[in-house]
Motif scaffolding. Structure first.
Motif, PDB file in Angstrom:
ATOM      1  N   ASP A 249      23.749  13.731   3.895  1.00  0.00           N
ATOM      2  CA  ASP A 249      23.623  15.182   3.813  1.00  0.00           C
ATOM      3  C   ASP A 249      22.594  15.542   2.738  1.00  0.00           C
ATOM      4  N   ARG A 250      21.605  16.350   3.093  1.00  0.00           N
ATOM      5  CA  ARG A 250      20.550  16.811   2.187  1.00  0.00           C
ATOM      6  C   ARG A 250      19.702  15.654   1.659  1.00  0.00           C
ATOM      7  N   ASP A 251      19.619  14.584   2.405  1.00  0.00           N
ATOM      8  CA  ASP A 251      18.837  13.423   1.964  1.00  0.00           C
ATOM      9  C   ASP A 251      17.369  13.789   1.788  1.00  0.00           C
ATOM     10  N   ILE A 252      16.804  13.398   0.662  1.00  0.00           N
ATOM     11  CA  ILE A 252      15.368  13.606   0.428  1.00  0.00           C
ATOM     12  C   ILE A 252      14.645  12.283   0.203  1.00  0.00           C
ATOM     13  N   ALA A 253      15.397  11.173   0.142  1.00  0.00           N
ATOM     14  CA  ALA A 253      14.816   9.905  -0.275  1.00  0.00           C
ATOM     15  C   ALA A 253      14.445   8.992   0.879  1.00  0.00           C
ATOM     16  N   ASN A 254      15.086   9.133   2.022  1.00  0.00           N
ATOM     17  CA  ASN A 254      14.853   8.220   3.138  1.00  0.00           C
ATOM     18  C   ASN A 254      14.575   8.987   4.427  1.00  0.00           C
ATOM     19  N   MET A 255      15.502   8.931   5.379  1.00  0.00           N
ATOM     20  CA  MET A 255      15.253   9.562   6.676  1.00  0.00           C
ATOM     21  C   MET A 255      15.161  11.080   6.605  1.00  0.00           C
ATOM     22  N   GLY A 256      15.821  11.679   5.615  1.00  0.00           N
ATOM     23  CA  GLY A 256      15.687  13.126   5.462  1.00  0.00           C
ATOM     24  C   GLY A 256      14.248  13.530   5.226  1.00  0.00           C
ATOM     25  N   PHE A 257      13.551  12.745   4.404  1.00  0.00           N
ATOM     26  CA  PHE A 257      12.132  13.012   4.182  1.00  0.00           C
ATOM     27  C   PHE A 257      11.312  12.682   5.422  1.00  0.00           C
ATOM     28  N   ALA A 258      11.580  11.515   6.036  1.00  0.00           N
ATOM     29  CA  ALA A 258      10.812  11.104   7.216  1.00  0.00           C
ATOM     30  C   ALA A 258      10.922  12.133   8.334  1.00  0.00           C
ATOM     31  N   GLU A 259      12.121  12.682   8.517  1.00  0.00           N
ATOM     32  CA  GLU A 259      12.310  13.712   9.544  1.00  0.00           C
ATOM     33  C   GLU A 259      11.555  14.987   9.173  1.00  0.00           C
ATOM     34  N   ALA A 260      11.563  15.320   7.877  1.00  0.00           N
ATOM     35  CA  ALA A 260      10.932  16.570   7.443  1.00  0.00           C
ATOM     36  C   ALA A 260       9.423  16.543   7.657  1.00  0.00           C
ATOM     37  N   VAL A 261       8.791  15.376   7.466  1.00  0.00           N
ATOM     38  CA  VAL A 261       7.332  15.311   7.620  1.00  0.00           C
ATOM     39  C   VAL A 261       6.927  14.631   8.928  1.00  0.00           C
ATOM     40  N   ASP A 262       7.930  14.182   9.698  1.00  0.00           N
ATOM     41  CA  ASP A 262       7.700  13.563  11.010  1.00  0.00           C
ATOM     42  C   ASP A 262       6.783  12.342  10.905  1.00  0.00           C
ATOM     43  N   CYS A 263       7.218  11.360  10.106  1.00  0.00           N
ATOM     44  CA  CYS A 263       6.408  10.151   9.944  1.00  0.00           C
ATOM     45  C   CYS A 263       7.154   8.926  10.468  1.00  0.00           C
ATOM     46  N   PRO A 264       6.420   7.891  10.900  1.00  0.00           N
ATOM     47  CA  PRO A 264       7.046   6.643  11.343  1.00  0.00           C
ATOM     48  C   PRO A 264       7.600   5.864  10.148  1.00  0.00           C
ATOM     49  N   VAL A 265       8.548   4.944  10.442  1.00  0.00           N
ATOM     50  CA  VAL A 265       9.243   4.194   9.398  1.00  0.00           C
ATOM     51  C   VAL A 265       9.226   2.705   9.732  1.00  0.00           C
ATOM     52  N   VAL A 266       8.986   1.889   8.730  1.00  0.00           N
ATOM     53  CA  VAL A 266       9.154   0.442   8.798  1.00  0.00           C
ATOM     54  C   VAL A 266      10.343   0.083   7.911  1.00  0.00           C
ATOM     55  N   ILE A 267      11.221  -0.787   8.399  1.00  0.00           N
ATOM     56  CA  ILE A 267      12.399  -1.178   7.617  1.00  0.00           C
ATOM     57  C   ILE A 267      12.255  -2.629   7.158  1.00  0.00           C
ATOM     58  N   VAL A 268      12.428  -2.828   5.846  1.00  0.00           N
ATOM     59  CA  VAL A 268      12.285  -4.149   5.221  1.00  0.00           C
ATOM     60  C   VAL A 268      13.666  -4.707   4.895  1.00  0.00           C
ATOM     61  N   ALA A 269      13.841  -6.014   5.135  1.00  0.00           N
ATOM     62  CA  ALA A 269      15.085  -6.697   4.774  1.00  0.00           C
ATOM     63  C   ALA A 269      14.746  -7.997   4.059  1.00  0.00           C
ATOM     64  N   ASP A 270      15.578  -8.369   3.102  1.00  0.00           N
ATOM     65  CA  ASP A 270      15.371  -9.575   2.302  1.00  0.00           C
ATOM     66  C   ASP A 270      16.195 -10.724   2.886  1.00  0.00           C
ATOM     67  N   ILE A 271      15.507 -11.695   3.459  1.00  0.00           N
ATOM     68  CA  ILE A 271      16.214 -12.825   4.077  1.00  0.00           C
ATOM     69  C   ILE A 271      16.734 -13.803   3.033  1.00  0.00           C
TER      70      ILE A 271
END
Length: 480
Positions: A147-169
């Motif tokens: 709710d009210r996210d500004i750090a992850n998908m909330g921001f991505a949705e607001a500016v309509d940008c693509p996302v790459v997700i990183v994971a540490d193996i």
């Protein structure tokens, strides 16, 4: 080069998955190819910060990414910085300046104001640069923070940008992390994920390929790159204390790992020094013999003073000095060296006054005005230049300041005890200048003239990181 995205966001399945380094690597790769690129992190929670040329404060990781992009750090690169002062509260910094001290619940309500600042900064950067590479914070799968996210998908949705997700193996469970993260996202959020990056891989890639095939079939998302585990990188950490250096020099330096330690990147040059054995001493651990004890910066000086006492540091420091050892205090650690630290307004916590360690004849009073400044000058105990930056809210006064340690921008700075065993300074980055680092270590008793050029090490690390991340850039380009 034509990069297909105006804004690209790098998110992670966990904290420390590698978001910071992937963003830095992409910034360096795009710079190499003549693309005007800028790093951006909407919201950062970290006690490692940097002072910008425009007189503000941002996360230190964004300053590193700016260096990778070949540009000067600016407050728009990290418009919201949270500096924890307790387990439930933090100092809120907007566009480089302190806005308030808030608990988690109050900040959650404040996020609409913070989002406006985030979007304002992003718009300015997008107008100035060809590409904006964005770093997320933590994980987008933290349901309680959606709710009210500004750090992850909330921001991505607001500016309509693509996302790459990183994971540490390297930490294990990489497939569960990626599939689980994707399953926690909304349909529109999943749609904007263009692929995965698996970070810190070591081993035979052939053994990993069946898992990669399964992951792509399970999620319908491509694995854009598998990045190797790179040993020996010297890059500014966003927050977590970096592991002690693998080599062990003969000169022993110990640092108490304070609960609210700030800007521990001050010690990166010592970690890299071939003659130094640097150890961070955590709670409950025995304090070993040392040639030099350094008290680091703190976001809660009085609280960390109480921790030092509970851990037996005053007695250990007294023993250390009695047998000829040296002590340095940096920023909050400098304040601790005095007779008292007062916080009448409750700037860092509960109002009150705490006795200091009594090693310098001075007192400190916290104020609501934060000093933020990049500085340079000279050591007064040796013929050597020094440069650094100040980030502090306290004002110190007393006889100890009549014997300064440095001359900075034409004014005296810091203090040296009459017996020359104790040195205090407000300068962060005091070891980063090779000459000052060598002078301080000689003062402390090191009989070597070898020095470390941390700037050169950082540049070499950025180049190595960029080389290793080239497959990701190639996967993001058109027709790849």
């Amino acid at each position: 080069m034509h990069f297909p995205f105006k804004t690209l966001m790098v998110q992670g399945t966990t904290s420390d998955a590698g978001k910071t380094t992937v963003v830095a690597a992409l910034c360096r790769l795009l710079k190499r190819n003549g693309v005007s690129v800028v790093p951006f992190k909407p919201q950062n929670m970290a006690l490692n910060s940097a002072v910008t040329a425009d007189g503000g404060e941002i996360g230190r990781a964004q300053a590193l990414q700016a260096q990778a992009a070949g540009i000067a750090p600016h407050t728009d690169m990290n418009p919201v910085l949270l500096k924890p002062s307790s387990d439930i509260g933090a100092q809120v910094i907007i566009h480089g300046k302190v806005r308030a001290e808030m608990n988690a619940r109050d900040y959650h309500q404040y996020k609409t104001v913070a989002m406006a600042a985030v979007l304002e900064s992003h718009a300015r950067l997008a107008a100035q640069y060809d590409v904006v590479i964005v770093e997320g914070a933590g994980s987008p799968a933290e349901i309680n923070l959606r709710d009210r996210d500004i750090a992850n998908m909330g921001f991505a949705e607001a500016v309509d940008c693509p996302v790459v997700i990183v994971a540490d193996i390297d930490r294990g469970g990489v497939f569960a992390h990626l599939v689980g993260t994707l399953s926690c996202l909304s349909e529109s959020e999943r749609a904007r994920v263009i692929g995965f990056v698996i970070n810190r891989f070591r081993g035979d890639i052939k053994l990993l390929e069946p898992g990669l095939d399964w992951l792509e079939a399970q999620t319908g998302k491509p694995v854009l790159a598998v990045l190797p585990y790179l040993h020996g990188l010297f890059l500014d950490a966003e927050d977590a204390v970096q592991p002690t250096q693998e080599h062990r020099g003969a000169f022993r330096v110990v640092v108490p790992s304070l609960p609210r330690m700030s800007n521990h990147t001050d010690f990166d040059a010592l970690r890299a020094h071939p003659d130094v054995d640097l150890q961070f001493i955590r709670e409950g651990h025995a304090i070993p013999p040392a040639d030099l004890i350094v008290l680091p910066g703190s976001k809660n000086t009085r609280g960390d003073l109480a921790w030092l006492r509970a851990q037996g540091w005053p007695q250990r420091i007294a023993h250390h000095l009695r047998y000829g050892g040296k002590v340095i205090g940096i920023c909050g650690g400098f304040q601790m060296l005095g007779q008292s630290v007062g916080d009448p307004l409750g700037v860092e916590g509960v109002p009150g006054d705490s006795p200091g360690l009594g090693l310098l004849d001075m007192t400190t009073a916290m104020s609501q005005v934060k000093r933020l400044q990049q500085v340079q000058g000279n050591c007064l105990f040796a013929d050597a230049p020094v440069a650094g930056y100040e980030i502090h809210m306290g004002v110190s006064s007393g006889e100890a300041l009549a014997q300064p340690a440095f001359e900075i921008d034409g004014r005296p700075e810091g203090a040296m005890s009459p017996d020359s065993q104790v040195l205090g300074t407000y300068l962060h980055g005091v070891f980063d200048t090779p000459g000052a680092c060598s002078a301080l270590l000689r003062w402390a008793g090191l009989g070597s003239d070898r020095s470390v050029d941390l700037g050169a090490l950082r540049e070499a690390s950025l180049e190595r990181l960029a080389d290793a991340t080239t497959p990701l850039l190639e996967a993001l380009l058109p027709n790849k």
